[in-house]
Write a protein that holds these residues in place. Structure first.
Motif, PDB file in Angstrom:
ATOM      1  N   LEU A   1     -10.591   1.289 -10.043  1.00 45.62           N
ATOM      2  CA  LEU A   1     -11.536   1.224  -8.856  1.00 45.62           C
ATOM      3  C   LEU A   1     -12.729   0.296  -9.094  1.00 45.62           C
ATOM      4  O   LEU A   1     -13.497   0.218  -8.132  1.00 45.62           O
ATOM      5  N   THR A   2     -12.662  -0.125 -10.141  1.00 45.40           N
ATOM      6  CA  THR A   2     -13.900  -1.391 -10.278  1.00 45.40           C
ATOM      7  C   THR A   2     -13.867  -2.606  -9.283  1.00 45.40           C
ATOM      8  O   THR A   2     -12.886  -2.883  -8.795  1.00 45.40           O
ATOM      9  N   ALA A   3     -14.939  -3.005  -8.911  1.00 44.79           N
ATOM     10  CA  ALA A   3     -14.792  -4.213  -8.143  1.00 44.79           C
ATOM     11  C   ALA A   3     -13.923  -5.300  -8.444  1.00 44.79           C
ATOM     12  O   ALA A   3     -13.756  -5.687  -9.559  1.00 44.79           O
ATOM     13  N   GLY A   4     -13.158  -5.741  -7.321  1.00 42.05           N
ATOM     14  CA  GLY A   4     -12.218  -6.795  -7.574  1.00 42.05           C
ATOM     15  C   GLY A   4     -10.839  -6.281  -7.861  1.00 42.05           C
ATOM     16  O   GLY A   4      -9.669  -7.002  -7.639  1.00 42.05           O
ATOM     17  N   THR A   5     -10.498  -5.085  -8.172  1.00 39.24           N
ATOM     18  CA  THR A   5      -9.356  -4.415  -8.299  1.00 39.24           C
ATOM     19  C   THR A   5      -8.561  -4.306  -6.867  1.00 39.24           C
ATOM     20  O   THR A   5      -9.418  -4.105  -5.960  1.00 39.24           O
ATOM     21  N   PRO A   6      -7.353  -4.237  -6.693  1.00 41.04           N
ATOM     22  CA  PRO A   6      -6.707  -4.257  -5.304  1.00 41.04           C
ATOM     23  C   PRO A   6      -7.040  -2.781  -4.784  1.00 41.04           C
ATOM     24  O   PRO A   6      -7.518  -2.712  -3.499  1.00 41.04           O
ATOM     25  N   LEU A   7      -7.304  -1.806  -5.368  1.00 38.88           N
ATOM     26  CA  LEU A   7      -7.579  -0.615  -4.557  1.00 38.88           C
ATOM     27  C   LEU A   7      -9.130  -0.597  -4.209  1.00 38.88           C
ATOM     28  O   LEU A   7      -9.327  -0.146  -2.921  1.00 38.88           O
ATOM     29  N   ALA A   8      -9.772  -0.942  -5.013  1.00 37.61           N
ATOM     30  CA  ALA A   8     -11.370  -1.324  -4.528  1.00 37.61           C
ATOM     31  C   ALA A   8     -11.611  -2.192  -3.412  1.00 37.61           C
ATOM     32  O   ALA A   8     -12.379  -2.136  -2.587  1.00 37.61           O
ATOM     33  N   THR A   9     -10.678  -3.445  -3.442  1.00 32.57           N
ATOM     34  CA  THR A   9     -10.615  -4.060  -2.290  1.00 32.57           C
ATOM     35  C   THR A   9     -10.290  -3.509  -0.851  1.00 32.57           C
ATOM     36  O   THR A   9     -10.650  -3.817   0.101  1.00 32.57           O
ATOM     37  N   VAL A  10      -9.165  -2.609  -0.980  1.00 29.70           N
ATOM     38  CA  VAL A  10      -8.946  -1.701   0.327  1.00 29.70           C
ATOM     39  C   VAL A  10     -10.026  -0.933   0.653  1.00 29.70           C
ATOM     40  O   VAL A  10     -10.310  -0.811   1.901  1.00 29.70           O
ATOM     41  N   LEU A  11     -10.580  -0.209  -0.129  1.00 26.73           N
ATOM     42  CA  LEU A  11     -11.721   0.708  -0.066  1.00 26.73           C
ATOM     43  C   LEU A  11     -12.900  -0.032   0.453  1.00 26.73           C
ATOM     44  O   LEU A  11     -13.595   0.713   1.410  1.00 26.73           O
ATOM     45  N   GLU A  12     -13.121  -1.121  -0.024  1.00 24.86           N
ATOM     46  CA  GLU A  12     -14.182  -1.893   0.866  1.00 24.86           C
ATOM     47  C   GLU A  12     -13.888  -2.530   2.048  1.00 24.86           C
ATOM     48  O   GLU A  12     -14.555  -3.233   2.917  1.00 24.86           O
ATOM     49  N   GLY A  13     -12.625  -2.431   2.856  1.00 26.86           N
ATOM     50  CA  GLY A  13     -12.221  -2.835   3.927  1.00 26.86           C
ATOM     51  C   GLY A  13     -11.819  -4.195   3.852  1.00 26.86           C
ATOM     52  O   GLY A  13     -11.959  -5.084   5.061  1.00 26.86           O
ATOM     53  N   LYS A  14     -11.685  -4.953   2.869  1.00 25.68           N
ATOM     54  CA  LYS A  14     -11.260  -6.194   2.771  1.00 25.68           C
ATOM     55  C   LYS A  14      -9.829  -6.606   2.749  1.00 25.68           C
ATOM     56  O   LYS A  14      -9.266  -7.763   2.752  1.00 25.68           O
ATOM     57  N   ALA A  15      -9.191  -5.511   2.644  1.00 24.26           N
ATOM     58  CA  ALA A  15      -7.725  -5.729   2.956  1.00 24.26           C
ATOM     59  C   ALA A  15      -6.938  -4.616   3.066  1.00 24.26           C
ATOM     60  O   ALA A  15      -7.343  -3.344   3.204  1.00 24.26           O
ATOM     61  N   LEU A  16      -5.839  -4.721   3.668  1.00 23.10           N
ATOM     62  CA  LEU A  16      -4.892  -3.656   4.296  1.00 23.10           C
ATOM     63  C   LEU A  16      -4.362  -2.762   3.114  1.00 23.10           C
ATOM     64  O   LEU A  16      -4.072  -3.000   2.086  1.00 23.10           O
TER      65      LEU A  16
END
Length: 431
Positions: free
Chosen positions: A33-48
């Motif tokens: 869940l650290t910044a830049g990981t795929p899951l973090a990107t989803v949680l930040e609303g930057k990816a589906l």
């Protein structure tokens, strides 16, 4: 649902009441869940949101994270448990998802499948076209290795995220939140005891603490209270899954690495977790042949004896014989020369033709066979000098002799090596 029985109010378990609803309440799994990981990107609303498998031990947050991801993505949520669900229920969910897809609602649809490894191949195949088409995002949760439990077609469409047992820091935070929820105090010793008993499992921690809090009625929870509420604790283990094979692998490699204390540790971990001691005994017999071999032939006899002792005495008395065997195997000289030679010779035989046995090596129990030359010219080794027929050929005719067994310079194989070298020198001189 809430109900009242004998003036006691029934409510959801503490683990459910404390389940994080947002990432602000989340603990653990920082590697995912650290910044830049795929899951973090989803949680930040930057990816589906995408289809995935959340793989890890019980009580580490797999279901909770799936719910948070769906909520953060504002997706429709469908949930199934592979333990209680059949193909009919799967098809019903697919039908509901199709109805939503045909409506004006453009939100993603998430199908969460708990214990997904319990689905058989036919049930798993039912997901394939709908994951492929994007009808829904599939999130599976499993405690078993997806490489073994999910078919390759489905696995190729999913991203695997491996969860770890919760560390002590996360468990301390969860324990303090739970104590506040229960309106009780936890002293330092009780907290340490609770975290140790949890063994990386937040659900276990919360269940034990909830039971302990019931017995003290708002007072301070002590280590003794925790111990009474916990009953008999067990380490994380699975008699047929990844924990089992990881730990037997660790035991084997500790013996191979000549570390008796580490080997004893993994033996005790397995016994404490409920492993079948007879399986461990069989593995020790294998280790004696594979890793000790002729460097110390007594190892095989000792492991066979340990197996026999356990069968006679059972647990716990017979487990001491297994411990004795483990320590001995770890301490003695090692050789895998026979193991390697056997494997190479098997490989050669499987790719080579079916060569005939030379006449001089054939059996000759009848007069007919003797008249056909069976056994003719055979040199009986015991009639030769030093019981060795120098220069004799034992491989099939027209086959180059193979030298695949190479003794190591350890243990008894030092003497075996010297003996073979002497015999090879005599072979060169001939008869």
């Amino acid at each position: 649902m809430w109900c009242v029985v004998n003036n006691l109010t029934a409510m959801p378990p503490l683990a459910e009441r404390l389940r994080p609803q947002a990432m602000a309440d989340w603990c653990g799994q920082s590697h995912l869940l650290t910044a830049g990981t795929p899951l973090a990107t989803v949680l930040e609303g930057k990816a589906l949101l995408y289809s995935m498998v959340l793989w890890g031990p019980p009580g580490c947050g797999k279901t909770t994270l799936a719910r948070i991801l769906a909520r953060k993505s504002n997706a429709h949520w469908f949930a199934l448990s592979a333990v209680t669900t059949g193909l009919r229920e799967v098809r019903a969910v697919i039908s509901d998802a199709q109805a939503l897809a045909e409506s004006a609602d453009t939100r993603q649809r998430v199908l969460f499948v708990d214990e997904v490894h319990h689905f058989n191949k036919t049930q798993q195949d039912a997901f394939l076209p709908h994951v492929e088409s994007g009808l829904f995002v599939l999130i599976g949760a499993t405690t078993e290795n997806p490489s073994f439990e999910l078919n390759r077609a489905l696995l190729s469409r999913l991203v695997v995220h491996a969860f770890k047992p919760l560390n002590e820091e996360a468990l301390h935070i969860i324990a303090q939140r739970a104590a506040a929820q229960l309106n009780c105090d936890l002293d330092d010793e009780a907290t340490a005891s609770l975290v140790a008993l949890a063994d990386g499992d937040a659900r276990r921690l919360l269940n034990v603490l909830e039971q302990a809090a019931v017995t003290i009625s708002g007072e301070t929870v002590t280590a003794a209270t925790i111990a009474a509420a916990a009953g008999t604790a067990r380490r994380q283990f699975d008699k047929g899954g990844d924990h089992f094979y990881d730990q037997i692998s660790a035991l084997h490699k500790s013996v191979r690495g000549s570390d008796p204390d580490a080997a004893l540790y993994w033996l005790c971990r397995m016994l404490d977790g409920g492993a079948d001691p007879r399986y461990i005994a069989r593995r020790l017999i294998r280790i004696a042949s594979e890793d000790i071999g002729l460097a110390d032939p007594r190892a095989l006899s000792l492991t066979l004896a340990a197996d026999d002792v356990y069968r006679r005495l059972g647990s716990p008395e017979g487990e001491l014989a297994l411990a004795q065997a483990v320590v001995y195997l770890a301490c003695v000289s090692k050789s895998d020369a026979v193991y390697r030679a056997f494997g190479k010779m098997l490989e050669h035989v499987r790719t080579d033709g079916s060569r005939s046995v030379p006449l001089h090596l054939r059996n000759a129990p009848t007069a007919l066979m003797k008249s056909m030359g069976h056994g003719s010219g055979y040199r009986h080794a015991h009639n030769e000098d030093d019981a060795y027929a120098a220069g004799e050929h034992y491989f099939p005719e027209n086959m180059r002799p193979l030298r695949l067994y190479h003794p190591v310079d350890r243990g008894l194989e030092i003497k075996i090596h010297a003996r073979l070298e002497e015999l090879r020198r005599r072979d060169k001189k001939g008869k």
